[in-house]
Design an enzyme around this catalytic site. Structure first.
Site, mmCIF file in Angstrom:
data_model
loop_
_atom_site.group_PDB
_atom_site.id
_atom_site.type_symbol
_atom_site.label_atom_id
_atom_site.label_comp_id
_atom_site.label_asym_id
_atom_site.label_seq_id
_atom_site.Cartn_x
_atom_site.Cartn_y
_atom_site.Cartn_z
ATOM 1 N N HIS A 198 0.834 -1.207 0.000
ATOM 2 C CA HIS A 198 0.000 0.000 0.000
ATOM 3 C C HIS A 198 0.872 1.263 0.000
ATOM 4 C CE1 HIS A 198 0.548 0.768 4.385
ATOM 5 N NE2 HIS A 198 0.430 -0.538 4.526
ATOM 6 N N ASP A 218 -0.205 4.349 1.081
ATOM 7 C CA ASP A 218 -0.535 5.352 2.091
ATOM 8 C C ASP A 218 0.159 5.085 3.413
ATOM 9 O OD1 ASP A 218 -2.209 3.053 2.294
ATOM 10 O OD2 ASP A 218 -3.603 4.142 3.579
ATOM 11 N N ASP A 253 6.292 1.023 7.527
ATOM 12 C CA ASP A 253 4.945 0.663 7.073
ATOM 13 C C ASP A 253 4.449 1.634 6.002
ATOM 14 O OD1 ASP A 253 2.487 -0.573 6.933
ATOM 15 O OD2 ASP A 253 1.733 0.300 8.789
ATOM 16 N N GLU A 255 -5.146 1.872 2.736
ATOM 17 C CA GLU A 255 -5.040 0.675 3.576
ATOM 18 C C GLU A 255 -5.120 1.037 5.047
ATOM 19 O OE1 GLU A 255 -3.165 -2.497 6.006
ATOM 20 O OE2 GLU A 255 -2.527 -0.410 5.791
ATOM 21 N N GLU A 256 -4.653 2.244 5.401
ATOM 22 C CA GLU A 256 -4.550 2.634 6.805
ATOM 23 C C GLU A 256 -5.839 3.249 7.354
ATOM 24 O OE1 GLU A 256 -2.227 1.689 8.516
ATOM 25 O OE2 GLU A 256 -0.327 1.656 7.446
ATOM 26 N N GLU A 275 4.314 -6.243 3.730
ATOM 27 C CA GLU A 275 4.213 -5.617 5.049
ATOM 28 C C GLU A 275 5.474 -5.965 5.855
ATOM 29 O OE1 GLU A 275 2.092 -3.648 6.465
ATOM 30 O OE2 GLU A 275 0.130 -3.853 5.507
ATOM 31 N N HIS A 311 3.858 3.062 12.615
ATOM 32 C CA HIS A 311 2.996 4.116 13.171
ATOM 33 C C HIS A 311 3.628 4.843 14.359
ATOM 34 C CE1 HIS A 311 -0.786 1.758 11.582
ATOM 35 N NE2 HIS A 311 0.179 1.883 10.669
#
Length: 373
Positions: free
Chosen positions: A80, A82, A116, A146-147, A175, A349
């Site tokens: 992903h 984002d 990530d 995705e987030e 991932e 994150h």
């Protein structure tokens, strides 16, 4: 007097022939918080369209590039674009632009998305440019949203709009896994139990019916629940059933007429969603369960020839994935999938998100070996 606005950034240009670690830094420098992936998607699409061995498709801010060598197998490499929002902590290193520390192959790259999952996306892009004649046909998938909540997933939208582009025998989601294959994933669902009662003044409590007290049996079941460990295709998945939110109460002198608890069940890939829901109903007889989120588990598919070859190329024992990832979307469509990417998932994150250059390059080499051996 008004202050002029800063000019909008121009088109971003990506050099897919550059070192994957340096390419990761370039990706971090293009901010792509969920809902704002357009500029990065433009750069990815533009770079991929320069490669004559690929056929490129754009859907919103998702980009799909496919080889067409007519091999006996087709695999998907997916990631992903984002990220979660930028840190608000002053002085954080998980920001845009990227920054480096250290020397040589042990250098550390800092910035939002380093783990990530722009390291994984950089590996995808570098492979897309380098592998003009892979031993398997490859579909490279770069998707948005995705987030955020599942309803906005760019991968789910691709499956609705162009499912033929995602047909494959096996998929790898890049991932962060610290360079270890993590097969499949646990499923997850959430449900609410919301008993009702009768409000009354607490000085005359016998005139009411306390809804909060009706949660006692539910909470006792949760406290005594022993989560199962279940082996699926040689990997042991640990389940979990936990209260994650509770509500109730009106005032200090009121018997509450409503209450509620929200419960999360993480279940092994030996179960379908329907079987997982039924297990929860059996645990709480006499209560109405209101399901508010349903995400299926994914079988690892390690018995497939392409998966076995991939595990051999990585050279480490695969592990189960306890959390939920988009491998479940592939598995639901009949495509077994694993997680494999650079970086420590525990850093995702965080305000000090980072990844080593070595981890990115090792991931690139493992996938390159698998697709060229």
């Amino acid at each position: 007097m008004t202050t002029p606005h800063a000019p909008a950034p121009g088109p971003a240009i990506l050099d897919l022939a550059s070192d994957p670690a340096e390419l990761t830094a370039a990706l971090i420098d293009i901010e792509s918080v969920s809902g704002h992936e357009g500029r990065l998607a433009d750069a990815v699409e533009s770079a991929l369209r320069e490669l004559p061995h690929l056929r490129v498709h754009r859907d919103g801010d998702a980009v799909v590039a496919r080889t067409a060598a007519v091999r006996s197998e087709r695999v998907v490499l997916a990631g992903h674009l984002d990220t979660v929002p930028l840190p608000t902590v002053e002085g954080s290193r998980g920001t845009v632009p990227s920054s480096w520390s250290g020397q040589g192959d042990d250098r550390i790259l800092w910035g939002r998305g380093a783990t990530d999952m722009k390291g994984g996306v950089a590996v995808q892009l570098a492979l897309a440019a380098a592998l003009t004649q892979p031993n398997r046909d490859v579909t490279y998938v770069f998707y948005d949203h995705e987030e955020v909540d599942s309803a906005r997933s760019g991968l789910a939208r691709l499956y609705r709009n162009a499912p033929e582009l995602l047909e494959a025998d096996f998929a790898v989601l890049l991932e962060p896994t610290d360079g270890t294959v993590e097969g499949g994933c646990n499923g997850t669902l959430r449900f609410q139990i919301n008993p009702t009662g009768l409000a009354a003044h607490s000085g005359r409590a016998w005139r009411g019916d306390n809804a909060i007290h009706k949660l006692a049996e539910v909470l006792s079941t949760l406290a005594g629940y022993e989560p199962a460990s279940i082996e699926v295709e040689g990997l042991v998945y640990r389940e979990g059933l936990n209260a994650i939110r509770i509500r109730g109460g009106v005032a200090g002198n009121v018997i509450p007429d409503s209450a509620g608890v929200e419960i999360n069940y993480r279940f092994a890939p030996d179960k379908t969603l329907e079987q997982a829901q039924q297990h929860c109903r059996e645990l709480f007889p006499g209560h109405e369960l209101e399901f508010v989120d349903l995400s299926p588990a994914a079988r690892p598919g390690l018995d497939r020839p392409s998966a076995a070859a991939f595990v051999a190329a990585v050279g480490q024992e695969p592990k189960p994935k306890y959390g939920w990832t988009d491998v479940a979307r592939f598995s639901e469509k009949g495509v077994p999938a694993v997680n494999f990417g650079p970086g420590d998932a525990l850093l995702a994150h965080t305000d000090d998100e980072h990844v080593s250059a070595r981890a990115i390059r090792d991931c690139y080499r493992a996938l390159q070996d698998w697709l060229t051996a």
